[in-house]
Design an enzyme around this catalytic site. Structure first.
Site, PDB file in Angstrom:
ATOM      1  N   TYR A  56       0.757  -1.074   0.045  1.00  0.00           N
ATOM      2  CA  TYR A  56       0.080  -0.049  -0.030  1.00  0.00           C
ATOM      3  C   TYR A  56       0.893   1.216  -0.050  1.00  0.00           C
ATOM      4  O   TYR A  56       1.167   1.834   0.934  1.00  0.00           O
ATOM      5  CB  TYR A  56      -0.927   0.063   1.263  1.00  0.00           C
ATOM      6  CG  TYR A  56      -2.069  -0.911   1.303  1.00  0.00           C
ATOM      7  CD1 TYR A  56      -2.270  -1.817   0.053  1.00  0.00           C
ATOM      8  CD2 TYR A  56      -2.773  -1.459   2.448  1.00  0.00           C
ATOM      9  CE1 TYR A  56      -3.107  -2.957   0.476  1.00  0.00           C
ATOM     10  CE2 TYR A  56      -3.373  -2.441   2.517  1.00  0.00           C
ATOM     11  CZ  TYR A  56      -3.821  -3.253   1.319  1.00  0.00           C
ATOM     12  OH  TYR A  56      -4.813  -4.131   1.453  1.00  0.00           O
ATOM     13  N   HIS A 121      -0.767 -12.259   0.649  1.00  0.00           N
ATOM     14  CA  HIS A 121      -1.893 -11.298   0.073  1.00  0.00           C
ATOM     15  C   HIS A 121      -2.437 -12.027  -0.806  1.00  0.00           C
ATOM     16  O   HIS A 121      -3.579 -11.743  -1.469  1.00  0.00           O
ATOM     17  CB  HIS A 121      -0.906 -10.144  -0.425  1.00  0.00           C
ATOM     18  CG  HIS A 121      -2.004  -8.743  -0.472  1.00  0.00           C
ATOM     19  ND1 HIS A 121      -1.377  -7.411  -0.331  1.00  0.00           N
ATOM     20  CD2 HIS A 121      -3.252  -8.675  -0.544  1.00  0.00           C
ATOM     21  CE1 HIS A 121      -2.133  -6.814  -0.251  1.00  0.00           C
ATOM     22  NE2 HIS A 121      -3.217  -7.240  -0.733  1.00  0.00           N
ATOM     23  N   SER A 200     -13.291  -4.021   1.477  1.00  0.00           N
ATOM     24  CA  SER A 200     -13.978  -3.190   0.497  1.00  0.00           C
ATOM     25  C   SER A 200     -15.683  -3.147   0.857  1.00  0.00           C
ATOM     26  O   SER A 200     -16.387  -3.466  -0.077  1.00  0.00           O
ATOM     27  CB  SER A 200     -13.816  -3.382  -0.974  1.00  0.00           C
ATOM     28  OG  SER A 200     -12.563  -2.816  -1.404  1.00  0.00           O
ATOM     29  N   PRO A 201     -15.847  -3.098   2.110  1.00  0.00           N
ATOM     30  CA  PRO A 201     -17.394  -3.357   2.422  1.00  0.00           C
ATOM     31  C   PRO A 201     -18.255  -2.298   2.131  1.00  0.00           C
ATOM     32  O   PRO A 201     -19.351  -2.372   1.971  1.00  0.00           O
ATOM     33  CB  PRO A 201     -17.251  -3.298   3.984  1.00  0.00           C
ATOM     34  CG  PRO A 201     -16.066  -2.675   4.388  1.00  0.00           C
ATOM     35  CD  PRO A 201     -15.169  -2.917   3.224  1.00  0.00           C
ATOM     36  N   LEU A 202     -17.541  -1.114   1.594  1.00  0.00           N
ATOM     37  CA  LEU A 202     -18.365   0.197   1.152  1.00  0.00           C
ATOM     38  C   LEU A 202     -18.116   0.245  -0.403  1.00  0.00           C
ATOM     39  O   LEU A 202     -18.325   1.303  -1.017  1.00  0.00           O
ATOM     40  CB  LEU A 202     -17.984   1.204   1.792  1.00  0.00           C
ATOM     41  CG  LEU A 202     -18.107   1.546   3.515  1.00  0.00           C
ATOM     42  CD1 LEU A 202     -17.548   2.830   4.036  1.00  0.00           C
ATOM     43  CD2 LEU A 202     -19.633   1.215   3.825  1.00  0.00           C
ATOM     44  N   ARG A 204     -15.556   0.154  -2.568  1.00  0.00           N
ATOM     45  CA  ARG A 204     -14.760   1.215  -2.928  1.00  0.00           C
ATOM     46  C   ARG A 204     -14.960   2.823  -3.020  1.00  0.00           C
ATOM     47  O   ARG A 204     -14.856   3.258  -4.115  1.00  0.00           O
ATOM     48  CB  ARG A 204     -13.979   0.563  -4.223  1.00  0.00           C
ATOM     49  CG  ARG A 204     -13.309  -0.705  -4.249  1.00  0.00           C
ATOM     50  CD  ARG A 204     -12.361  -0.940  -5.378  1.00  0.00           C
ATOM     51  NE  ARG A 204     -12.371  -2.491  -5.584  1.00  0.00           N
ATOM     52  CZ  ARG A 204     -11.377  -3.102  -4.723  1.00  0.00           C
ATOM     53  NH1 ARG A 204     -10.651  -2.468  -4.115  1.00  0.00           N
ATOM     54  NH2 ARG A 204     -11.257  -4.329  -4.855  1.00  0.00           N
ATOM     55  N   GLY A 205     -16.151   3.020  -2.128  1.00  0.00           N
ATOM     56  CA  GLY A 205     -16.505   4.254  -2.254  1.00  0.00           C
ATOM     57  C   GLY A 205     -17.976   4.623  -2.818  1.00  0.00           C
ATOM     58  O   GLY A 205     -18.792   5.427  -2.592  1.00  0.00           O
TER      59      GLY A 205
END
Length: 324
Positions: A56, A121, A200-202, A204-205
């Site tokens: 990251y 990963h 990414s529960p949202l 990715r925005g």
């Protein structure tokens, strides 16, 4: 904030975690000061589980987290990951040499002698799983890691790995628009006592409090994901709009409702939303207490498979285990 055990043997973590991918600049520019303020807001909200990775921002996220840990000295549980080798082309390496060297670099950036959870990963399919789990078990015995995890795997891989040495957590994408883990992985984690970490529960925005403008996703990481390209992007925004109206009618924030929906998938399911903004983080809470009627209505508005376009492009899917 409710807590639960990370795997069968702990430590305890908050039921809502934090994904630190954004600190690496993947979703837009940020500063160290902004990231540190975001971590402060996270801790004030009772979130004690931080998930980062060596890749990251090529070490930037871990460095920021390490700076925050050194200056605040909070009581948190840390997870990081390794496996990717920067390209081109990018490849996956689960060798003992690579995992050990990357872990040592991560520990240095984090300012820790041990990380509570260390993921591969991605799985390197050409390498025997017994060898990979053996390396992770060795790191655990040596006190370098508290336990190991795996990311973007299928239930069969979890069963095989867990039989070699118990796995602490599995991390796969899971949200209202990415629901494949419901086809066996969440259930298998529950049977084995493995924590399921939903990244990414949202979406990715896309499930943020305000709709994303297309200009904000037309380049960078998300532009490689078909769901964020046209015409899929506009279709997805339109399909999510009734969910926004559902949340507004109840006085709930959109992200808080989406997170509550993910957490309701099981007592062992921990979403790790990410942001680089303390202001955005505060929109995640309070989490609504969803009734069966609420969940049924959400399912009606956003049924499984509603999203237009795949979550990753063909090249990105090469290292991801698919099933069903």
């Amino acid at each position: 904030m409710r807590t639960l055990s990370l795997g069968r043997t702990g430590p305890d973590i908050s039921a809502l975690g934090f994904g630190a991918m954004s600190f690496g600049g993947i979703f837009g520019p940020t500063t160290e000061a902004e990231s540190l303020a975001c971590l402060d807001a996270m801790y004030e909200a009772g979130i004690t589980f931080i998930d980062t990775a060596n890749i990251y921002g090529m070490g930037i996220s871990e460095t920021v987290v390490g700076t925050w840990l050194a200056s605040r000295k909070p009581k948190v549980v840390l997870a990081t990951k390794a496996s990717f080798v920067a390209g081109p082309p990018r490849r996956v390496d689960n060798s003992a040499e690579h995992l050990r060297s990357e872990l040592e670099a991560s520990l240095k950036r984090l300012g820790r002698e041990q990380v509570d959870l260390f993921y591969i990963h991605r799985r390197e399919h050409a390498r025997p799983l017994e060898e990979v789990i053996g390396t992770l078990h060795d790191l655990e015995r040596e006190g370098k890691i508290g336990g190991y995890g795996m990311s973007e795997i299928a239930p069969e891989t979890l069963r095989e790995a867990h039989a070699i040495h118990p796995c602490r957590a599995v991390q796969n994408e899971y949200s209202l628009w990415s629901r494949q883990p419901e086809l066996g992985l969440i259930q298998e984690c529950g049977r084995l006592g493995v924590t399921f970490v939903a990244f990414s529960p949202l979406a990715r925005g896309m499930l943020g409090q305000r709709p994303l403008p297309f200009a904000s996703v037309s380049d960078g990481f998300r532009s490689q994901n078909p769901r964020f390209t046209q015409p899929y992007f506009d279709r997805n925004q339109a399909r999510i709009e009734p969910f926004r109206a559902f949340c507004a009618a109840r006085g709930w924030s959109v992200p808080a409702t989406a997170l509550a929906w993910v957490m309701a998938a099981g007592p062992h399911v921990v979403p790790i939303p990410g942001t680089r903004s303390a202001e955005r983080l505060k929109e995640w809470l309070p989490l609504p207490d969803l009734t069966e009627e609420d969940r049924a209505e959400i399912e009606r508005i956003l049924p499984a498979g509603f999203a237009a376009g795949d979550r990753y492009g063909d090249g990105q899917l090469l290292s991801i285990e698919r099933y069903c």
